[in-house]
Design a protein around this motif. Structure first.
Motif, PDB file in Angstrom:
ATOM      1  N   ASN A 280      12.417 -15.319 -12.826  1.00 37.11           N
ATOM      2  CA  ASN A 280      11.056 -15.797 -12.614  1.00 37.11           C
ATOM      3  C   ASN A 280      10.458 -14.987 -11.472  1.00 37.11           C
ATOM      4  OD1 ASN A 280       8.701 -17.116 -11.935  1.00 37.11           O
ATOM      5  ND2 ASN A 280       9.585 -19.164 -12.079  1.00 37.11           N
ATOM      6  N   PRO A 281       9.425 -14.196 -11.754  1.00 33.26           N
ATOM      7  CA  PRO A 281       8.852 -13.359 -10.698  1.00 33.26           C
ATOM      8  C   PRO A 281       8.253 -14.166  -9.542  1.00 33.26           C
ATOM      9  CG  PRO A 281       7.545 -13.224 -12.708  1.00 33.26           C
ATOM     10  CD  PRO A 281       8.759 -14.010 -13.034  1.00 33.26           C
ATOM     11  N   ASP A 282       7.967 -15.449  -9.768  1.00 38.31           N
ATOM     12  CA  ASP A 282       7.442 -16.284  -8.692  1.00 38.31           C
ATOM     13  C   ASP A 282       8.521 -16.693  -7.693  1.00 38.31           C
ATOM     14  OD1 ASP A 282       4.902 -16.189  -9.835  1.00 38.31           O
ATOM     15  OD2 ASP A 282       5.287 -17.971 -11.059  1.00 38.31           O
TER      16      ASP A 282
ATOM     17  N   ALA B  19      18.857 -17.409  -7.883  1.00 37.87           N
ATOM     18  CA  ALA B  19      20.031 -16.840  -8.543  1.00 37.87           C
ATOM     19  C   ALA B  19      19.880 -16.891 -10.057  1.00 37.87           C
ATOM     20  CB  ALA B  19      21.277 -17.611  -8.127  1.00 37.87           C
ATOM     21  N   ILE B  20      20.210 -15.788 -10.720  1.00 38.18           N
ATOM     22  CA  ILE B  20      20.265 -15.731 -12.181  1.00 38.18           C
ATOM     23  C   ILE B  20      21.402 -14.801 -12.575  1.00 38.18           C
ATOM     24  CG2 ILE B  20      17.784 -16.087 -12.497  1.00 38.18           C
ATOM     25  CD1 ILE B  20      17.781 -13.053 -13.402  1.00 38.18           C
ATOM     26  N   SER B  21      21.831 -14.928 -13.815  1.00 34.96           N
ATOM     27  CA  SER B  21      22.772 -13.979 -14.385  1.00 34.96           C
ATOM     28  C   SER B  21      22.420 -13.825 -15.849  1.00 34.96           C
ATOM     29  CB  SER B  21      24.214 -14.477 -14.254  1.00 34.96           C
ATOM     30  OG  SER B  21      25.076 -13.595 -14.947  1.00 34.96           O
ATOM     31  N   GLU B  22      22.210 -12.610 -16.271  1.00 32.77           N
ATOM     32  CA  GLU B  22      21.870 -12.366 -17.667  1.00 32.77           C
ATOM     33  C   GLU B  22      23.049 -11.791 -18.453  1.00 32.77           C
ATOM     34  OE1 GLU B  22      18.208 -10.136 -17.097  1.00 32.77           O
ATOM     35  OE2 GLU B  22      17.084 -11.987 -17.437  1.00 32.77           O
TER      36      GLU B  22
END
Length: 147
Positions: free
Chosen positions: A123-125, A130-133
């Motif tokens: 999310n650019p906001d 933290a994320i993992s793709e």
């Protein structure tokens, strides 16, 4: 005059996995070393360094769902050592013959994928979230048999 024939070209899916640190490269290299049936080419091109605490979080997802912000590497390492008692962030630890990081975490791969999915997408906001793709990589390459 000769008739033109269409030549079928078999296309291969190609993925670029951009990583931010050495630990991710070592993990993917061990995936390739241990799962010889998959066609993965690992090129260690690291565009920039990720904070060490973010690198720990990738491994933590194998054990628990977390998006916790760690203000120091020590805090992240302490949390990880609850699960991997002898953990060391070294190439030697990650690439140990017959006990590399991939082999240590393989039984937890389904948990890691589920936990990563729960974190959601970028999310650019909130770029600090933290994320993992990596689930996209495992599912697109039809690697479900690994987990």
């Amino acid at each position: 005059m000769r008739q033109k024939r269409a030549i079928a070209i078999k296309a291969r899916k190609t993925f670029a996995v951009v990583v931010d640190g050495d630990t991710e490269v070592w993990y993917l290299q061990m995936l390739k070393r241990n799962e010889r049936s998959i066609n993965v080419n690992i090129e260690p091109k690291i565009p920039q360094r990720k904070r060490l605490s973010e690198q720990f979080e990738m491994i933590l997802l194998h054990f628990e769902r977390t998006s916790k912000y760690f203000s120091s590497c020590e805090g992240a390492e302490k949390q990880l050592k609850k699960h991997l008692k002898d953990y060391k962030k070294t190439q030697k630890y990650y690439t140990k013959q017959n006990n590399d990081i991939y082999l240590q975490l393989k039984s937890k791969l389904a948990t890691a994928i589920n936990n990563a999915k729960q974190l959601g997408c970028f999310n650019p906001d909130t770029p600090q979230s933290a994320i993992s793709e990596m689930p996209l990589f495992f599912e697109a390459n039809k690697l479900e048999q690994l987990f």
